[in-house]
Write a protein that holds these residues in place. Sequence first.
Motif, mmCIF file in Angstrom:
data_model
loop_
_atom_site.group_PDB
_atom_site.id
_atom_site.type_symbol
_atom_site.label_atom_id
_atom_site.label_comp_id
_atom_site.label_asym_id
_atom_site.label_seq_id
_atom_site.Cartn_x
_atom_site.Cartn_y
_atom_site.Cartn_z
ATOM 1 N N PRO A 168 41.637 38.845 54.665
ATOM 2 C CA PRO A 168 41.924 39.978 55.541
ATOM 3 C C PRO A 168 40.717 40.351 56.413
ATOM 4 N N SER A 169 41.006 40.936 57.553
ATOM 5 C CA SER A 169 39.966 41.378 58.476
ATOM 6 C C SER A 169 40.203 42.839 58.843
ATOM 7 N N GLN A 170 39.185 43.475 59.385
ATOM 8 C CA GLN A 170 39.326 44.887 59.725
ATOM 9 C C GLN A 170 38.402 45.264 60.875
ATOM 10 N N PRO A 171 38.963 45.825 61.966
ATOM 11 C CA PRO A 171 38.122 46.373 63.032
ATOM 12 C C PRO A 171 37.763 47.828 62.733
ATOM 13 N N MET A 172 36.628 48.247 63.214
ATOM 14 C CA MET A 172 36.200 49.646 63.105
ATOM 15 C C MET A 172 35.524 50.028 64.408
ATOM 16 N N SER A 173 35.863 51.203 64.947
ATOM 17 C CA SER A 173 35.234 51.630 66.183
ATOM 18 C C SER A 173 35.365 53.134 66.351
ATOM 19 N N PRO A 213 36.013 37.870 55.875
ATOM 20 C CA PRO A 213 35.415 37.478 54.601
ATOM 21 C C PRO A 213 34.094 36.723 54.713
ATOM 22 N N PHE A 214 33.882 35.998 55.842
ATOM 23 C CA PHE A 214 32.600 35.305 55.914
ATOM 24 C C PHE A 214 31.852 35.504 57.226
ATOM 25 N N CYS A 215 32.330 36.399 58.099
ATOM 26 C CA CYS A 215 31.538 36.719 59.289
ATOM 27 C C CYS A 215 31.730 38.175 59.687
ATOM 28 N N PHE A 216 30.770 38.680 60.450
ATOM 29 C CA PHE A 216 30.673 40.113 60.723
ATOM 30 C C PHE A 216 30.030 40.302 62.091
ATOM 31 N N ILE A 217 30.583 41.216 62.894
ATOM 32 C CA ILE A 217 29.900 41.626 64.123
ATOM 33 C C ILE A 217 29.804 43.154 64.138
ATOM 34 N N ARG A 218 28.735 43.654 64.709
ATOM 35 C CA ARG A 218 28.634 45.080 64.939
ATOM 36 C C ARG A 218 27.773 45.335 66.166
ATOM 37 N N TRP A 219 28.125 46.366 66.920
ATOM 38 C CA TRP A 219 27.288 46.768 68.034
ATOM 39 C C TRP A 219 27.345 48.277 68.165
ATOM 40 N N ASP A 220 26.349 48.843 68.819
ATOM 41 C CA ASP A 220 26.336 50.278 69.074
ATOM 42 C C ASP A 220 25.331 50.584 70.169
ATOM 43 N N LEU A 221 25.272 51.855 70.544
ATOM 44 C CA LEU A 221 24.319 52.300 71.567
ATOM 45 C C LEU A 221 23.061 52.885 70.948
ATOM 46 N N TYR A 222 22.851 52.646 69.677
ATOM 47 C CA TYR A 222 21.636 53.060 68.988
ATOM 48 C C TYR A 222 21.304 52.002 67.928
ATOM 49 N N PRO A 223 20.049 51.868 67.553
ATOM 50 C CA PRO A 223 19.694 50.879 66.527
ATOM 51 C C PRO A 223 20.253 51.258 65.167
ATOM 52 N N PHE A 224 20.569 50.273 64.353
ATOM 53 C CA PHE A 224 21.181 50.509 63.043
ATOM 54 C C PHE A 224 20.716 49.429 62.066
ATOM 55 N N ALA A 225 20.884 49.702 60.804
ATOM 56 C CA ALA A 225 20.634 48.751 59.709
ATOM 57 C C ALA A 225 19.203 48.264 59.624
ATOM 58 N N GLY A 226 18.278 48.883 60.371
ATOM 59 C CA GLY A 226 16.900 48.418 60.368
ATOM 60 C C GLY A 226 16.723 47.062 61.013
ATOM 61 N N ALA A 227 17.713 46.636 61.813
ATOM 62 C CA ALA A 227 17.697 45.284 62.374
ATOM 63 C C ALA A 227 16.947 45.167 63.690
ATOM 64 N N ARG A 277 38.286 47.537 73.150
ATOM 65 C CA ARG A 277 37.523 47.458 74.399
ATOM 66 C C ARG A 277 37.343 48.843 74.993
ATOM 67 N N GLY A 278 36.128 49.142 75.391
ATOM 68 C CA GLY A 278 35.835 50.415 76.026
ATOM 69 C C GLY A 278 35.461 51.533 75.085
ATOM 70 N N HIS A 279 35.512 51.283 73.781
ATOM 71 C CA HIS A 279 35.101 52.295 72.812
ATOM 72 C C HIS A 279 33.582 52.332 72.674
ATOM 73 N N ILE A 280 33.081 53.417 72.141
ATOM 74 C CA ILE A 280 31.638 53.544 71.907
ATOM 75 C C ILE A 280 31.304 52.966 70.538
ATOM 76 N N GLY A 281 30.762 51.770 70.518
ATOM 77 C CA GLY A 281 30.319 51.177 69.263
ATOM 78 C C GLY A 281 31.464 50.690 68.401
ATOM 79 N N GLY A 282 31.165 49.757 67.520
ATOM 80 C CA GLY A 282 32.201 49.273 66.623
ATOM 81 C C GLY A 282 31.752 48.066 65.830
ATOM 82 N N ALA A 283 32.641 47.625 64.962
ATOM 83 C CA ALA A 283 32.383 46.467 64.115
ATOM 84 C C ALA A 283 33.704 45.778 63.807
ATOM 85 N N PHE A 284 33.608 44.545 63.373
ATOM 86 C CA PHE A 284 34.779 43.796 62.936
ATOM 87 C C PHE A 284 34.321 42.912 61.785
ATOM 88 N N VAL A 285 34.979 43.056 60.643
ATOM 89 C CA VAL A 285 34.554 42.312 59.452
ATOM 90 C C VAL A 285 35.624 41.315 59.032
#
Length: 212
Positions: free
Chosen positions: A77-82, A177-191, A167-175
């Motif tokens: 299963p997969s899940q978007p978050m935004s 089982p073996f890959c992950f993307i995330r973006w935002d307009l501020y730094p996160f996760a200490g990355a 598309r067009g939302h402020i920040g988000g992620a999509f998970v």
Amino acid sequence: ANNGFYSSSIGQNPDQMFIIGMCIPGTKPERCSDCIKGSSDGLLRSCPNQTVGYVWPDCCMVRYSNISFSGSFIMEPSQPMSDPAPIGVDLKLFDRIWDDLMSRTIAAASRTHGSSSFGHKYYTAEVASLTAFQTIYAMVQCTPDVSSGDCEFCLNKTVVDYKKCCRGHIGGAFVRPFCFIRWDLYPFAGAFEHRTLPSPPPPLSLTPPVSN
């Protein structure tokens, strides 16, 4: 230990569980341990009596199954978050910069397969200037037990699916089982602690093209 990647199994067939835990490169050991512990506890509360489950917050992931999944190409299963709030800038400008950022981030992550260090395979965090005052922060990662090609396919597919829903939302992620993307307009996760911010992009030209 092992650069933040952990793999184990418990029990004997048919009563066996396979488990992995992983943190992004550079995560301090205490934070990695706390993230995996908290994620594991939350997973057990959210999915009681389930034989398969995974969770992927920002800096760590935990996955378990009663069937061995090492190196397997399982996309669901997969899940978007935004955040559904609008991005607030011209979408043509945003798409151009976001697409380029995700493309080079995925390219960098999926080709980092020459290292013998499991924990540093298939991970990249990159930045791009959106406006003079806004920066896009992007991070992608795959579990290190899959192939480079599977990682690249999963990340590219995930970007396409994310754009379909968010598309067009402020920040988000999509998970997945073996890959992950995330973006935002501020730094996160200490990355992004050691990332140098690029120069702002040139404005989009409003002059129509000249043709003969």
